[in-house]
Design an enzyme around this catalytic site. Sequence first.
Site, PDB file in Angstrom:
ATOM      1  N   ASN A  72       0.824  -1.206   0.000  1.00 57.92           N
ATOM      2  CA  ASN A  72       0.000   0.000   0.000  1.00 57.92           C
ATOM      3  C   ASN A  72       0.863   1.263   0.000  1.00 57.92           C
ATOM      4  O   ASN A  72       0.471   2.292  -0.562  1.00 57.92           O
ATOM      5  CB  ASN A  72      -0.933   0.003   1.222  1.00 57.92           C
ATOM      6  CG  ASN A  72      -1.908  -1.150   1.198  1.00 57.92           C
ATOM      7  OD1 ASN A  72      -2.142  -1.757   0.152  1.00 57.92           O
ATOM      8  ND2 ASN A  72      -2.476  -1.484   2.343  1.00 57.92           N
ATOM      9  N   GLU A 173      -2.323  -3.665  -5.793  1.00 54.61           N
ATOM     10  CA  GLU A 173      -3.733  -3.756  -5.347  1.00 54.61           C
ATOM     11  C   GLU A 173      -4.569  -2.560  -5.800  1.00 54.61           C
ATOM     12  O   GLU A 173      -5.247  -1.910  -4.992  1.00 54.61           O
ATOM     13  CB  GLU A 173      -3.793  -3.905  -3.819  1.00 54.61           C
ATOM     14  CG  GLU A 173      -3.178  -5.194  -3.324  1.00 54.61           C
ATOM     15  CD  GLU A 173      -3.445  -5.506  -1.854  1.00 54.61           C
ATOM     16  OE1 GLU A 173      -3.926  -4.626  -1.123  1.00 54.61           O
ATOM     17  OE2 GLU A 173      -3.178  -6.648  -1.454  1.00 54.61           O
ATOM     18  N   TYR A 244      -4.332 -13.497   2.234  1.00 55.93           N
ATOM     19  CA  TYR A 244      -3.989 -13.617   3.658  1.00 55.93           C
ATOM     20  C   TYR A 244      -5.077 -14.466   4.291  1.00 55.93           C
ATOM     21  O   TYR A 244      -6.242 -14.072   4.273  1.00 55.93           O
ATOM     22  CB  TYR A 244      -3.948 -12.236   4.315  1.00 55.93           C
ATOM     23  CG  TYR A 244      -2.824 -11.387   3.778  1.00 55.93           C
ATOM     24  CD1 TYR A 244      -1.523 -11.558   4.236  1.00 55.93           C
ATOM     25  CD2 TYR A 244      -3.059 -10.426   2.793  1.00 55.93           C
ATOM     26  CE1 TYR A 244      -0.480 -10.790   3.737  1.00 55.93           C
ATOM     27  CE2 TYR A 244      -2.016  -9.649   2.292  1.00 55.93           C
ATOM     28  CZ  TYR A 244      -0.728  -9.837   2.770  1.00 55.93           C
ATOM     29  OH  TYR A 244       0.299  -9.081   2.270  1.00 55.93           O
ATOM     30  N   GLU A 292       1.886 -11.645  -2.692  1.00 57.79           N
ATOM     31  CA  GLU A 292       1.634 -11.462  -1.251  1.00 57.79           C
ATOM     32  C   GLU A 292       0.852 -12.672  -0.767  1.00 57.79           C
ATOM     33  O   GLU A 292      -0.263 -12.915  -1.258  1.00 57.79           O
ATOM     34  CB  GLU A 292       0.845 -10.181  -0.961  1.00 57.79           C
ATOM     35  CG  GLU A 292       1.648  -8.915  -1.157  1.00 57.79           C
ATOM     36  CD  GLU A 292       0.915  -7.659  -0.703  1.00 57.79           C
ATOM     37  OE1 GLU A 292       0.112  -7.727   0.253  1.00 57.79           O
ATOM     38  OE2 GLU A 292       1.160  -6.606  -1.302  1.00 57.79           O
ATOM     39  N   GLN A 351       5.321 -10.522   5.156  1.00 57.33           N
ATOM     40  CA  GLN A 351       6.493  -9.848   4.649  1.00 57.33           C
ATOM     41  C   GLN A 351       7.741 -10.504   5.251  1.00 57.33           C
ATOM     42  O   GLN A 351       7.630 -11.638   5.694  1.00 57.33           O
ATOM     43  CB  GLN A 351       6.395  -8.375   4.970  1.00 57.33           C
ATOM     44  CG  GLN A 351       5.151  -7.738   4.292  1.00 57.33           C
ATOM     45  CD  GLN A 351       5.128  -6.230   4.295  1.00 57.33           C
ATOM     46  OE1 GLN A 351       6.043  -5.566   4.689  1.00 57.33           O
ATOM     47  NE2 GLN A 351       3.978  -5.654   3.854  1.00 57.33           N
TER      48      GLN A 351
HETATM   49  O1  AHR Z   1       1.344  -6.784   3.360  1.00 56.74           O
HETATM   50  C1  AHR Z   1       0.517  -5.852   3.994  1.00 56.74           C
HETATM   51  C2  AHR Z   1      -0.414  -5.146   3.021  1.00 56.74           C
HETATM   52  O2  AHR Z   1      -1.357  -6.053   2.543  1.00 56.74           O
HETATM   53  C3  AHR Z   1       0.222  -4.599   1.769  1.00 56.74           C
HETATM   54  O3  AHR Z   1       0.745  -3.326   1.969  1.00 56.74           O
HETATM   55  C4  AHR Z   1      -0.913  -4.551   0.805  1.00 56.74           C
HETATM   56  O4  AHR Z   1      -0.519  -4.701  -0.526  1.00 56.74           O
HETATM   57  C5  AHR Z   1      -1.850  -5.647   1.282  1.00 56.74           C
HETATM   58  O5  AHR Z   1      -3.143  -5.193   1.410  1.00 56.74           O
END
Ligand code: AHR
Length: 515
Positions: A72, A173, A244, A292, A351
């Site tokens: 982001n 995104e 996620y 991600e 990350q």
């Molecule tokens: O990894 C955390 C955040 O998750 C990143 O900044 C974004 O791309 C996603 O929404």
Amino acid sequence: MVAATVRLRPGATIGATDKRLFGAFIEHLGRCVYGGIYEPGHPTADERGFRRDVLALVKELAPTIMRYPGGNFLSGYDWEDGVGPQENRPRRLDLAWMSTETNQFGTNEFIDWCRLANIEPMLAVNLGTRDGDAARRYLEYCNHPGGTALSDLRRDHGWPLPHEVKFWCLGNEMDGPWQMQAKTADEYGRIAVETAKMMKWIDPTIELAACGSSGRNMPTYGQWEETVLEHSFDHVEYISLHTYINNYAADVPAFLAAPDLMDGFIEEVTAIADAVAARRRSPKRIMLSFDEWNVWYRTRRKPEDRTKPGWPIAPPILEEAYTMADALAFGGMCISLLNHADRVKVACLAQLVNVIAPIMTETGGAAWRQTIFYPFAQFSHFGRGTVLRAEVDCPSYEASYYDPRGTQELHFPVSAPFLKLAAVRDEASGGVTIFTLNRHLTEPLQLKVDLTGLGLKSVRAARQLCDRDLGAANTAEDPERIRPGLLAGATVSAHVLKATLQPASWNMIRLGTTV
Ligand code: AHR
């Protein structure tokens, strides 16, 4: 006891794993950069401010490619702020994470850090508040050898050789309303094409990833991929995916089943990309960049976090403390990636340090491995090779996975075999590594793998990650509370591997061709 039988055959393969499947991600977010990989003044810092203790853990983790600078953060980032003499770099408000960005770490420091860590750099261009013009200038600054204002600027800054960054993300995104200057699929598709054209005119050797949906639960999912690829098909090599997984519902069986939805996500995006190719009668295949992926839910930011930001520098946000259960779900995601090695060529664990990360640090203090560190390190070290297509016969359980979107309650039904497995053959030695998850929470799983024709004769190593307390985590005080142990009793005899997997366990079994 649950029983599972698996059949592997030498000629039945999914594909070779690309080296870039084992990547990770560094964003200017919280303490990922500042207090993470970079902390001048830390007792282990080198002359450039890179923490040597973190670097040692990164080398053990073994990521192969590193995405930077966001995330982001990217959608408001002016790359020019992060180059040149550090004393001249501006402080800026970062509207993604409501922080103050000091810009003491920027592109050139990132490239140096990657070289030191022996990791390929992956850069992303801001297509939120900026556009193709900023992107082409950024690429020229990084990759053009010299003799132009921008490439000579890099040289003046102290980097005479081009950075030769090969992999570039076109924004981040861009479908997300939380993104600075989010776009519709048509708006983004157009800007992605025009940016891609200019970037490839400057350096035709680069590869580009267009933004897919920020998640499978987005309202525009599917339509977004199709529209973006209709615009950009001829100009990009990859479409991105982000996932996620969560355990908001405190439903561990559903949480452990969630990686199977990731399998579906990959297969759906592949189908959409191939449908776009079919409409063009094109043999080109767009590959997937899963740039991600992780477990993340405890430290999600809420809309109200934006109202009183205070603009801190490197605040300790998104510092998820990973548990034993998280490591299991995470291991399942590793298996999903391996089993789609034919189309997922790039993936980045999001990350790397402190921010939803396998490595944690104290600013000024220690660094340690989180629970998810172990499956990733095994996946990266031993997942290189040819993935075999496993025929799995195992009872399943039904679950309903909860994945909210804004105020909407979304539930996804999933039928998950108790065993999740991937098998990877190292072509040099003929050895095979089996990664497995026993998703039964109370019963051991009796595993039999038919290895006929593979020439496998022995168990070279067998490790398990399990603990009676699925909530246990590693902390600064107890950094090795969860760590892999030996998996006893795994044998190969008459072309059959037999092993008993503990309830709720992640396992890695390495088989060799000699007795
Ligand atoms: O990894 C955390 C955040 O998750 C990143 O900044 C974004 O791309 C996603 O929404």
